[in-house]
Design an enzyme around this catalytic site. Structure first.
Site, PDB file in Angstrom:
ATOM      1  N   HIS A  94     -14.029   1.569   9.143  1.00 41.02           N
ATOM      2  CA  HIS A  94     -12.926   0.499   8.767  1.00 41.02           C
ATOM      3  C   HIS A  94     -13.097   0.303   7.131  1.00 41.02           C
ATOM      4  CE1 HIS A  94      -9.927  -3.074  10.070  1.00 41.02           C
ATOM      5  NE2 HIS A  94      -9.321  -2.716   8.592  1.00 41.02           N
ATOM      6  N   ILE A  95     -13.245   1.131   6.663  1.00 36.68           N
ATOM      7  CA  ILE A  95     -13.058   1.200   5.216  1.00 36.68           C
ATOM      8  C   ILE A  95     -12.622   1.013   3.925  1.00 36.68           C
ATOM      9  CG2 ILE A  95     -15.984   1.668   5.427  1.00 36.68           C
ATOM     10  CD1 ILE A  95     -15.613   4.619   4.449  1.00 36.68           C
ATOM     11  N   GLY A  96     -11.485   0.890   4.678  1.00 43.60           N
ATOM     12  CA  GLY A  96     -10.938   1.307   3.641  1.00 43.60           C
ATOM     13  C   GLY A  96     -10.289   0.282   2.292  1.00 43.60           C
ATOM     14  N   GLY A  97     -10.452  -0.964   2.470  1.00 38.45           N
ATOM     15  CA  GLY A  97     -10.631  -1.905   1.399  1.00 38.45           C
ATOM     16  C   GLY A  97     -11.594  -1.974   1.076  1.00 38.45           C
ATOM     17  N   ILE A 116       1.327  -1.577   0.141  1.00 38.10           N
ATOM     18  CA  ILE A 116      -0.182  -0.225   0.054  1.00 38.10           C
ATOM     19  C   ILE A 116       0.404   1.050  -0.125  1.00 38.10           C
ATOM     20  CG2 ILE A 116      -2.225   1.307   1.488  1.00 38.10           C
ATOM     21  CD1 ILE A 116      -2.861  -1.319   2.364  1.00 38.10           C
ATOM     22  N   ASP A 138      -9.030   5.347  10.123  1.00 37.09           N
ATOM     23  CA  ASP A 138     -10.014   4.552   9.246  1.00 37.09           C
ATOM     24  C   ASP A 138     -10.366   3.245  10.621  1.00 37.09           C
ATOM     25  OD1 ASP A 138     -11.866   3.341   7.400  1.00 37.09           O
ATOM     26  OD2 ASP A 138     -10.262   2.259   6.977  1.00 37.09           O
ATOM     27  N   GLU A 165     -13.024  -2.216  17.527  1.00 34.94           N
ATOM     28  CA  GLU A 165     -13.836  -2.035  16.569  1.00 34.94           C
ATOM     29  C   GLU A 165     -15.208  -3.090  16.589  1.00 34.94           C
ATOM     30  OE1 GLU A 165     -11.700  -2.626  12.777  1.00 34.94           O
ATOM     31  OE2 GLU A 165     -10.722  -0.983  13.036  1.00 34.94           O
ATOM     32  N   ASP A 192      10.777   2.610   6.572  1.00 34.21           N
ATOM     33  CA  ASP A 192      10.033   0.981   7.007  1.00 34.21           C
ATOM     34  C   ASP A 192      11.354   0.694   6.837  1.00 34.21           C
ATOM     35  OD1 ASP A 192       8.484  -0.524   4.409  1.00 34.21           O
ATOM     36  OD2 ASP A 192       9.824  -1.504   5.847  1.00 34.21           O
TER      37      ASP A 192
HETATM   38  N1  LIG Z   1      -7.748   0.126   6.143  1.00 27.92           N
HETATM   39  C1  LIG Z   1      -8.636  -0.975   5.560  1.00 27.92           C
HETATM   40  O1  LIG Z   1      -9.404  -0.988   5.159  1.00 27.92           O
HETATM   41  C2  LIG Z   1      -6.961  -1.723   5.404  1.00 27.92           C
HETATM   42  C3  LIG Z   1      -5.965  -1.784   5.992  1.00 27.92           C
HETATM   43  N2  LIG Z   1      -4.817  -2.840   5.286  1.00 27.92           N
HETATM   44  C4  LIG Z   1      -4.252  -2.386   6.668  1.00 27.92           C
HETATM   45  O2  LIG Z   1      -2.974  -1.571   5.968  1.00 27.92           O
HETATM   46  C5  LIG Z   1      -1.355  -2.080   6.479  1.00 27.92           C
HETATM   47  C6  LIG Z   1      -0.369  -2.385   5.247  1.00 27.92           C
HETATM   48  O3  LIG Z   1      -0.926  -3.469   4.323  1.00 27.92           O
HETATM   49  P1  LIG Z   1       0.311  -3.882   3.111  1.00 27.92           P
HETATM   50  O4  LIG Z   1       1.194  -3.016   2.332  1.00 27.92           O
HETATM   51  O5  LIG Z   1      -0.343  -4.472   1.956  1.00 27.92           O
HETATM   52  O6  LIG Z   1       1.027  -3.939   4.252  1.00 27.92           O
HETATM   53  P2  LIG Z   1       2.916  -4.448   3.668  1.00 27.92           P
HETATM   54  O7  LIG Z   1       3.155  -6.186   4.029  1.00 27.92           O
HETATM   55  O8  LIG Z   1       2.665  -5.168   1.657  1.00 27.92           O
HETATM   56  O9  LIG Z   1       3.282  -3.722   4.334  1.00 27.92           O
HETATM   57  C7  LIG Z   1       3.850  -3.639   5.642  1.00 27.92           C
HETATM   58  C8  LIG Z   1       5.614  -2.665   5.850  1.00 27.92           C
HETATM   59  O10 LIG Z   1       5.531  -2.131   7.049  1.00 27.92           O
HETATM   60  C9  LIG Z   1       6.486  -2.167   7.056  1.00 27.92           C
HETATM   61  N3  LIG Z   1       6.557  -2.053   8.919  1.00 27.92           N
HETATM   62  C10 LIG Z   1       6.127  -2.750   9.622  1.00 27.92           C
HETATM   63  N4  LIG Z   1       6.470  -2.426  10.407  1.00 27.92           N
HETATM   64  C11 LIG Z   1       6.979  -1.282  10.764  1.00 27.92           C
HETATM   65  C12 LIG Z   1       7.719   0.078  11.313  1.00 27.92           C
HETATM   66  N5  LIG Z   1       7.424  -0.033  12.477  1.00 27.92           N
HETATM   67  N6  LIG Z   1       7.864   0.921  10.889  1.00 27.92           N
HETATM   68  C13 LIG Z   1       8.176   0.888   9.661  1.00 27.92           C
HETATM   69  N7  LIG Z   1       7.310   0.364   8.631  1.00 27.92           N
HETATM   70  C14 LIG Z   1       7.711  -1.048   9.366  1.00 27.92           C
HETATM   71  C15 LIG Z   1       7.270  -3.885   6.643  1.00 27.92           C
HETATM   72  O11 LIG Z   1       8.199  -3.707   7.154  1.00 27.92           O
HETATM   73  C16 LIG Z   1       6.486  -3.515   5.313  1.00 27.92           C
HETATM   74  O12 LIG Z   1       6.896  -2.729   4.411  1.00 27.92           O
HETATM   75  C17 LIG Z   1      -2.008  -3.548   6.841  1.00 27.92           C
HETATM   76  O13 LIG Z   1      -1.132  -3.397   8.217  1.00 27.92           O
HETATM   77  C18 LIG Z   1      -2.887  -3.766   6.561  1.00 27.92           C
HETATM   78  O14 LIG Z   1      -3.480  -4.360   7.456  1.00 27.92           O
HETATM   79  C19 LIG Z   1      -5.013  -4.026   4.180  1.00 27.92           C
HETATM   80  C20 LIG Z   1      -6.238  -2.984   3.370  1.00 27.92           C
HETATM   81  C21 LIG Z   1      -7.133  -2.745   3.211  1.00 27.92           C
HETATM   82  O1  LIG Z   2      -7.106  -6.436   4.076  1.00 25.36           O
HETATM   83  C1  LIG Z   2      -7.153  -5.356   5.454  1.00 25.36           C
HETATM   84  O2  LIG Z   2      -5.782  -6.402   6.004  1.00 25.36           O
HETATM   85  C2  LIG Z   2      -8.008  -4.298   6.193  1.00 25.36           C
HETATM   86  O3  LIG Z   2      -7.904  -4.667   7.390  1.00 25.36           O
HETATM   87  C3  LIG Z   2      -9.314  -4.646   5.649  1.00 25.36           C
HETATM   88  O4  LIG Z   2     -10.229  -5.394   6.647  1.00 25.36           O
HETATM   89  P1  LIG Z   2     -12.000  -5.795   6.531  1.00 25.36           P
HETATM   90  O5  LIG Z   2     -11.860  -7.077   5.509  1.00 25.36           O
HETATM   91  O6  LIG Z   2     -12.737  -4.956   5.600  1.00 25.36           O
HETATM   92  O7  LIG Z   2     -12.355  -6.053   7.684  1.00 25.36           O
END
Ligand SMILES: NC(=O)C1=CN([C@@H]2O[C@H](COP(=O)(O)OP(=O)(O)OC[C@H]3O[C@@H](n4cnc5c(N)ncnc54)[C@H](O)[C@@H]3O)[C@@H](O)[C@H]2O)C=CC1
Ligand SMILES: O=C(O)C(=O)COP(=O)(O)O
Length: 629
Positions: free
Chosen positions: A512-515, A382, A484, A489, A401
């Protein structure tokens, strides 16, 4: 033991349609009285299939209603392969292997059945069906009256005339199939309910079969040691997109769904007897849940985060965990961009004021994105995509990162979080939800941010100390925030929500609607369902987040033994010793280990003593043993 002769009905058994109803749809497509005629035809089909009207009468009355011609019949014949029932499609191999002991017996029409029979490898003389009679203009005038299948009780008569040796197994959905059993022409009759379920037929059947897999399992053919798919139960929580249900059901599995998440005790209760659990971010699959799951093979997180699952405990129980790491990333990025613009312009508060009747046109404090510095914490799937889009909008991007990540475009890597906080006009969090990330951003970090900074968290709630964020907002150090995700939650939309961030100025809260976009949810459903099917049907662990990843092709003409064990010395040697002492011929073998677990996949020749399976199950270090064919 002589293997049985299998006799299959055609309509609503081998195919998911009733021939005459499908022909009615074609032939009456332009007829003004189509609806009435179709209803009459469907009623007659039903009466014939439940034994209320004799079959021959119903057949002729339906043909009379239709004014069929050759082109109508050909139109159906052309698409009949697409109409094959799901469990027939996935068991083509059974038909090909047993074709000489398989018959199709139908009150339907030979030319409609022929293409599917050919596809299944069933010879023309094993297709027993009615023949349509045409006149010189190609109009259907009736059926061959000399054929017993055009009459009541025709099916038993035809079977008896075959003088078959060995047990005869009749499989069908209708009353004419039940008649075979009642007339003593079949040793066993399975009421086939995959397409339609008829209580009167089920009543006289020896057993009900919701799929062909059930029949094969019960008859010990091919499915002798493998489990019929419809007995594999899947429970999908948290409103997972229907595309997943569709895909999994189409593959033959039994799927139940629930809208919300469950707490630990309710989850323990709900997953008794469940083989596959589907969740999103809100269901915690704890060690205690896994401990008590009696059948669980796999958990799919229909989202990115897997921090809600005890991955280690899952591996210890041989439960494979999958997620969908990419499908919703774009949706999160788009929302982060949108929120940043809305925060920069204070749109949320201005909009709320207008709903209260206040017009507050002012440029004070409103800024453009262009030229501002975006600090991305967590530059994964992301964070890095956000980097590209934000640059496209003219922002300067810096990121931090823990791992070495390729900087995209002109983005600049910052060696420390503090260095990023000191420079960013907007800080956006995109770290993963590992436990160590609790309160990564707290009072100390807010104090290091530039005064007037904007702050976004669309990652995980526990990553931010929310009380400290509320304080920083109240003190004005932070000019606005979009949040979000929250440490607590609500499990369902009906549960209440409370947060210290409520009521604060220029703070956008979203549930929590990011995705949560239609595109992302559908894509996740498809991706995660495919991972599950790959694991269940082939043993493929590609994208599995807690077991060694092995990519496997479909097992073909072999049995596949899947052995998950603790990574300790000697297991592979023991396993191969057991296989060789049982005289098994190994056709292929894969082994992959991680620091905790080993996964061995062995394809073997089909003929062997099933006793060896017990030995494999009991090998020291075994976590789980499963077999496929
Ligand atoms: N709000 C929503 O609906 C959604 C939320 N998310 C959340 O978004 C987050 C990121 O997702 P992705 O990019 O797919 O994950 P990813 O695993 O591809 O990337 C996470 C990055 O954060 C780095 N990282 C971890 N801890 C760290 C720290 N303390 N300091 C600096 N870097 C750190 C990792 O090395 C990695 O590069 C996850 O927590 C995921 O659950 C994902 C999809 C939807
Ligand atoms: O993909 C993720 O990690 C999300 O946070 C999205 O979560 P959800 O499927 O909307 O409960």
């Amino acid at each position: 033991m002589t293997s049985p002769v299998f006799i299959f009905d055609f309509d609503s058994t081998l195919v998911r349609i009733e021939t005459l109803e499908a022909l009615a749809d074609i032939a009456l497509s332009d007829a003004p009285d189509a609806a009435a005629k179709k209803a009459e035809i469907a009623a007659l089909t039903d009466q014939a299939m439940t034994g209320q009207v004799d079959f021959g009468t119903a057949l002729r009355r339906r043909l009379d209603l239709l004014a069929l011609n050759r082109s109508h019949v050909e139109a159906l014949t052309d698409r009949i392969l697409d109409e094959a029932s799901a469990s027939i499609r996935r068991n083509v191999d059974f038909f090909e292997r047993h074709a000489e002991r398989v018959y199709i017996l139908s009150g339907g029409f030979r030319e409609v059945i022929a293409p599917l029979a050919a596809r299944l490898g069933i010879a023309a003389d094993h297709v027993l069906a009615n023949d349509l009679i045409y006149d010189a203009e190609g109009r259907v005038t009736g059926v061959d009256d000399a054929n017993p299948l055009s009459r009541e009780n025709g099916k038993p008569e035809v079977i008896k005339a075959l003088n078959l040796t060995g047990p005869v197994v009749m499989v069908g959905d209708g009353w004419t199939d039940a008649e075979v059993k009642l007339a003593g022409a079949a040793s066993r009759f399975y009421a086939f309910t995959e397409v339609v379920s008829r209580p009167k037929v089920i009543e006289v059947a020896d057993a009900t079969a919701a799929s062909l897999d059930e029949v094969l399992f019960a008859e010990g053919v091919a499915g002798r040691w493998s489990y019929p798919r419809n007995r594999i139960r899947m429970l999908l929580l948290e409103n997972i997109h229907p595309a997943a249900v569709e895909r999994l059901e189409e593959a033959g599995y039994s799927v139940e769904t629930m809208k919300g998440a469950l707490d630990e005790d309710d989850l323990i209760e709900a997953i008794k007897g469940v083989h596959v659990l589907g969740i999103r971010s809100k269901t915690n699959v704890s060690a205690r849940v896994l401990e008590q799951a009696d059948r669980l093979l796999a958990v799919a997180a229909f989202c990115i985060g897997t921090n809600q699952i005890d991955l280690e405990a899952a591996a210890e129980h041989g439960v494979a965990v999958f997620n969908a790491p990419y499908s919703n990333t774009r949706s999160v990025v788009e929302l982060a961009i949108g929120l940043t613009i809305v925060l920069m312009r204070d749109v949320a508060d201005k909009s709320a004021a207008m709903h209260q009747g206040q017009w507050n046109k002012s440029a004070t404090g409103s800024r453009e994105l262009r030229g501002k510095t975006l600090g991305i914490v967590g530059y994964g799937a992301i964070g890095s995509q956000l980097s590209v889009l934000a640059e496209g909008l003219g922002m300067r991007v810096i990121f931090h990162d823990l791992s070495e990540r390729l900087a995209l475009g002109n983005a600049r890597r910052m060696r420390s979080l503090d260095a990023l906080l000191a420079e960013a006009d907007v800080v956006s969090l995109h770290v993963d939800g590992r436990k160590d990330n609790a309160d990564v951003i707290g009072a100390a970090q807010f104090a290091k941010m530039k005064p007037g900074v904007l702050f976004l968290n669309l990652s995980r709630g526990h990553v931010v100390d929310v009380d400290a964020l509320a304080e920083a907002l109240k003190s004005g150090r932070i000019a606005g925030a979009a949040v979000d995700v929250f440490p607590e939650e609500p499990r369902t939309n009906a549960d209440p929500f409370a947060s210290p961030l409520q009521g604060l100025k220029n703070v956008i809260l979203s549930p929590h609607i990011g995705g949560s976009t239609e595109e992302a949810q559908e894509a996740i459903a498809e991706f995660a369902a495919e991972r599950l099917l790959g694991y269940l049907n082939r043993g493929d662990t590609t994208f599995c987040v807690n077991l060694p990843n092995v990519q496997l092709a479909e097992v073909s003409r072999a049995h596949r033994l899947l052995h998950i064990h603790r990574n300790q010395p000697g297991v592979l040697a023991e396993l191969n010793r057991a296989l060789s002492s049982a005289g098994l011929n190994i056709l292929g073998q894969h082994l992959k280990t991680d620091e905790r677990t080993g996964y061995v996949i062995t394809d073997v020749d089909r003929d062997y003593d099933p006793e060896v399976l017990k030995v494999l199950r009991d090998l020291p270090g075994t976590v789980r043993f499963r077999m496929l064919h």
